[in-house]
Design an enzyme around this catalytic site. Structure first.
Site, mmCIF file in Angstrom:
data_model
loop_
_atom_site.group_PDB
_atom_site.id
_atom_site.type_symbol
_atom_site.label_atom_id
_atom_site.label_comp_id
_atom_site.label_asym_id
_atom_site.label_seq_id
_atom_site.Cartn_x
_atom_site.Cartn_y
_atom_site.Cartn_z
ATOM 1 N N HIS A 159 0.833 -1.203 0.000
ATOM 2 C CA HIS A 159 0.000 0.000 0.000
ATOM 3 C C HIS A 159 0.873 1.262 0.000
ATOM 4 O O HIS A 159 0.672 2.169 -0.823
ATOM 5 C CB HIS A 159 -0.922 -0.026 1.228
ATOM 6 C CG HIS A 159 -1.712 1.227 1.446
ATOM 7 N ND1 HIS A 159 -3.056 1.326 1.151
ATOM 8 C CD2 HIS A 159 -1.352 2.451 1.950
ATOM 9 C CE1 HIS A 159 -3.478 2.551 1.446
ATOM 10 N NE2 HIS A 159 -2.470 3.253 1.933
ATOM 11 N N GLU A 160 1.841 1.308 0.907
ATOM 12 C CA GLU A 160 2.682 2.510 1.006
ATOM 13 C C GLU A 160 3.507 2.699 -0.273
ATOM 14 O O GLU A 160 3.675 3.827 -0.753
ATOM 15 C CB GLU A 160 3.592 2.436 2.240
ATOM 16 C CG GLU A 160 2.870 2.335 3.585
ATOM 17 C CD GLU A 160 1.922 3.487 3.863
ATOM 18 O OE1 GLU A 160 2.020 4.531 3.200
ATOM 19 O OE2 GLU A 160 1.065 3.333 4.755
ATOM 20 N N HIS A 209 1.621 4.423 -2.946
ATOM 21 C CA HIS A 209 1.651 5.893 -2.933
ATOM 22 C C HIS A 209 2.848 6.419 -3.725
ATOM 23 O O HIS A 209 2.730 7.378 -4.487
ATOM 24 C CB HIS A 209 1.735 6.413 -1.493
ATOM 25 C CG HIS A 209 0.467 6.274 -0.717
ATOM 26 N ND1 HIS A 209 -0.754 6.661 -1.205
ATOM 27 C CD2 HIS A 209 0.240 5.792 0.535
ATOM 28 C CE1 HIS A 209 -1.686 6.438 -0.288
ATOM 29 N NE2 HIS A 209 -1.117 5.896 0.768
ATOM 30 N N ASP A 238 -5.013 7.425 -1.547
ATOM 31 C CA ASP A 238 -5.818 6.554 -0.693
ATOM 32 C C ASP A 238 -7.233 6.434 -1.257
ATOM 33 O O ASP A 238 -7.729 7.315 -1.949
ATOM 34 C CB ASP A 238 -5.877 7.096 0.734
ATOM 35 C CG ASP A 238 -4.604 6.810 1.500
ATOM 36 O OD1 ASP A 238 -4.166 5.636 1.493
ATOM 37 O OD2 ASP A 238 -4.047 7.747 2.085
HETATM 38 ZN ZN LIG Z 1 -2.324 5.281 2.218
#
Ligand SMILES: [Zn+2]
Length: 190
Positions: free
Chosen positions: A114-115, A118, A124
């Site tokens: 997830h990170e 980014h 998000d």
């Molecule tokens: Zn996030």
């Protein structure tokens, strides 16, 4: 055109093709087949998790390759407390922080992918859907899915196709800080 000019044009095209065929570790924003060198020297116990996350993104996307310890486009840090988050300085460049306290509650691999998402250009999307990687902690602690959806993966592939202008990459499509709300009994980072 004259035959002499034709030969010149052919030579220029050949040169351009040879240049395009070279993949280099590039700290600047997206170019074709960008290599993102990630550095796990400060990732502590999450270095292996970072390698797994890199494989997931490499398998799911085109136009980019995450490669270990060939440079420092992306630095990965292990921290304790304050929450996991990502700092994207430009597309494909930045820092990821994995909070050990959150990683004890949520899937460390899901947090990592997830990170990194980014850093790869995704915002998000806290919709509670475990099938969506960028839903993050909104999907709850039971959600361990570390894979981007096909839509998320194709978005990243498109971003790295190099079709955006330098201005777009250097402004709203690039620099950002994502302080993630993986719900936890932690004071949020202000
Ligand atoms: Zn996030």
């Amino acid at each position: 055109m004259t035959s002499r000019l034709s030969r010149l044009v052919v030579a220029m095209i050949a040169t351009a093709g040879a240049t395009l065929g070279v993949t280099v570790a590039n700290p600047s924003p997206a170019s074709a087949a960008m290599t993102i060198c990630y550095n796990t020297s400060q990732a502590g116990s999450y270095a292996g998790t970072a390698n797994q996350a890199a494989s997931i993104w490499n398998n799911a996307t085109v136009n980019l390759t995450l490669s270990a310890n060939c440079g420092s486009n992306l630095r990965i840090y292990q921290i304790t407390g304050g929450g996991s988050y990502a700092v994207r300085t430009s597309l494909g460049n930045g820092r990821v922080y994995i909070d050990t306290q959150q990683a004890a509650q949520y899937s460390p691999l899901r947090i990592m992918t997830h990170e990194i998402g980014h850093i790869l250009g995704l915002p998000d999307n806290y919709n509670g859907n475990c099938a969506i990687l960028m839903s993050g902690g909104s999907a709850g602690t039971s959600c361990t899915n570390p894979y981007p959806s096909s839509a998320e993966a194709s978005r990243v592939s498109s971003l790295f196709a190099g079709t955006f202008s330098a201005t777009e990459r250097s402004t709203d499509r690039s620099a950002d800080i994502f302080r993630d709300s993986w719900p936890a009994t932690l004071a949020p980072v202000s």
